[in-house]
Design a protein around this motif. Structure first.
Motif, short mmCIF file in Angstrom:
data_model
loop_
_atom_site.label_atom_id
_atom_site.label_comp_id
_atom_site.label_asym_id
_atom_site.label_seq_id
_atom_site.Cartn_x
_atom_site.Cartn_y
_atom_site.Cartn_z
N LEU A 98 16.05 10.88 36.35
CA LEU A 98 16.59 10.87 34.98
C LEU A 98 16.59 9.46 34.38
N GLY A 99 16.27 8.46 35.20
CA GLY A 99 16.08 7.11 34.67
C GLY A 99 17.17 6.10 34.99
N ALA A 100 18.06 6.43 35.92
CA ALA A 100 19.09 5.45 36.27
C ALA A 100 18.44 4.27 36.98
N GLU A 101 18.90 3.07 36.64
CA GLU A 101 18.29 1.88 37.23
C GLU A 101 18.97 1.45 38.52
N THR A 102 20.26 1.77 38.64
CA THR A 102 20.96 1.36 39.87
C THR A 102 20.89 2.50 40.88
N ALA A 103 20.85 2.13 42.15
CA ALA A 103 20.80 3.12 43.21
C ALA A 103 22.15 3.82 43.31
N ILE A 104 22.14 5.12 43.55
CA ILE A 104 23.41 5.80 43.63
C ILE A 104 24.05 5.60 45.01
N SER A 105 25.37 5.55 44.99
CA SER A 105 26.11 5.50 46.25
C SER A 105 27.18 6.56 46.12
N SER A 106 27.74 7.01 47.24
CA SER A 106 28.77 8.03 47.13
C SER A 106 30.04 7.40 46.60
N PRO A 107 30.67 8.06 45.65
CA PRO A 107 31.95 7.53 45.15
C PRO A 107 32.95 7.45 46.30
N THR A 108 33.59 6.30 46.45
CA THR A 108 34.51 6.15 47.58
C THR A 108 35.96 6.07 47.11
N PHE A 109 36.20 5.22 46.12
CA PHE A 109 37.58 5.01 45.68
C PHE A 109 37.94 5.80 44.44
N THR A 110 36.94 6.38 43.80
CA THR A 110 37.19 7.18 42.61
C THR A 110 36.54 8.54 42.86
N ILE A 111 36.79 9.49 41.97
CA ILE A 111 36.14 10.78 42.16
C ILE A 111 34.70 10.76 41.67
N GLY A 112 34.35 9.74 40.89
CA GLY A 112 32.99 9.78 40.35
C GLY A 112 32.44 8.44 39.94
N GLN A 113 31.14 8.46 39.66
CA GLN A 113 30.42 7.28 39.16
C GLN A 113 29.68 7.71 37.90
N TYR A 124 35.53 16.03 47.18
CA TYR A 124 35.91 16.35 48.56
C TYR A 124 37.39 16.06 48.85
N ARG A 125 37.88 14.94 48.37
CA ARG A 125 39.26 14.56 48.70
C ARG A 125 40.30 15.13 47.74
N LEU A 126 39.81 15.83 46.73
CA LEU A 126 40.74 16.38 45.74
C LEU A 126 41.14 17.79 46.18
N ARG A 127 42.39 17.98 46.58
CA ARG A 127 42.79 19.30 47.06
C ARG A 127 43.12 20.25 45.91
N SER A 128 43.58 19.66 44.83
CA SER A 128 43.92 20.48 43.67
C SER A 128 43.94 19.59 42.45
N ASP A 166 45.54 13.87 36.06
CA ASP A 166 45.45 13.73 34.62
C ASP A 166 44.52 14.83 34.08
N PRO A 167 44.96 15.58 33.08
CA PRO A 167 44.12 16.67 32.55
C PRO A 167 42.75 16.18 32.06
N ASP A 168 42.65 14.89 31.72
CA ASP A 168 41.37 14.37 31.22
C ASP A 168 40.48 13.81 32.32
N LEU A 169 40.93 13.94 33.56
CA LEU A 169 40.17 13.37 34.67
C LEU A 169 38.69 13.73 34.63
N LEU A 170 38.40 15.00 34.47
CA LEU A 170 37.00 15.44 34.51
C LEU A 170 36.27 15.12 33.21
N ALA A 171 37.01 15.09 32.11
CA ALA A 171 36.38 14.86 30.80
C ALA A 171 35.75 13.47 30.71
N ASP A 172 36.16 12.54 31.58
CA ASP A 172 35.52 11.23 31.61
C ASP A 172 34.08 11.32 32.14
#
Ligand code: ADP
Ligand code: MG
Length: 142
Positions: free
Chosen positions: A49-64, A82-86, A91-97
């Protein structure tokens, strides 16, 4: 459609093939055990899709999030829930970011948030990964 791959490179290529079909507003849900190849697949897709930086697995946040300077979409995101049990205490906007009409989002371990992700997405695609021993993987596009 079930695909079989025999190496990480083949799985990256398959990710790139799916990427060619995606549009802004799409969310790709990736299910399967640890080591089944989800992150490898996302790496191929995000690069295509054209990302210039190599992807790494999110470690300290839920996403990149990856900003794309030239491509079919301005922003791509990669979540690992994976670490999110529920979502109950989040924050209701967590995913909207990470998910929305101008983004293509890839979500590993999406089960905890499937309903919320579907509500934010224009279209949901599902990909299921099964480890078949050694380097063999079965990857099903729904
Ligand atoms: P997940 O995100 O599902 O936990 P990863 O993509 O992080 O899995 O890890 C998959 C591991 O398996 C990597 O070390 C990769 O090199 C290896 N591997 C071997 N064969 C394959 C294959 N056919 N597809 C994807 N990964 C493979
Ligand atoms: Mg992973």
């Amino acid at each position: 459609m079930i695909h079989r791959t025999g190496s990480a490179q083949e799985t990256e290529r398959l990710g790139a093939e799916l990427a060619a079909e995606l549009e802004p507003g799409d969310v790709v849900l990736l299910s399967g055990d640890l080591g089944a190849g989800k992150t490898t697949f996302v790496r191929g897709a995000v690069q295509a899709l054209g990302a210039e930086t190599a992807i790494s697995s999110p470690t300290f946040t839920i996403g990149q999030r990856y900003t794309i300077s030239a491509g079919p979409v301005a922003e791509v995101s990669h979540l690992d829930l994976y670490r999110l049990r529920s979502l109950a205490h989040e924050d209701p906007d967590l995913l909207a970011d990470y998910v929305g009409p101008d983004t293509i989002a890839f979500v590993e371990w999406p089960e905890v948030a499937e309903r919320e992700l579907a509500a934010l997405a224009d279209r949901v695609r599902r990909v299921t990964f099964t480890h078949r021993g050694r380097d063999l993987r079965e990857i099903e596009f729904e």
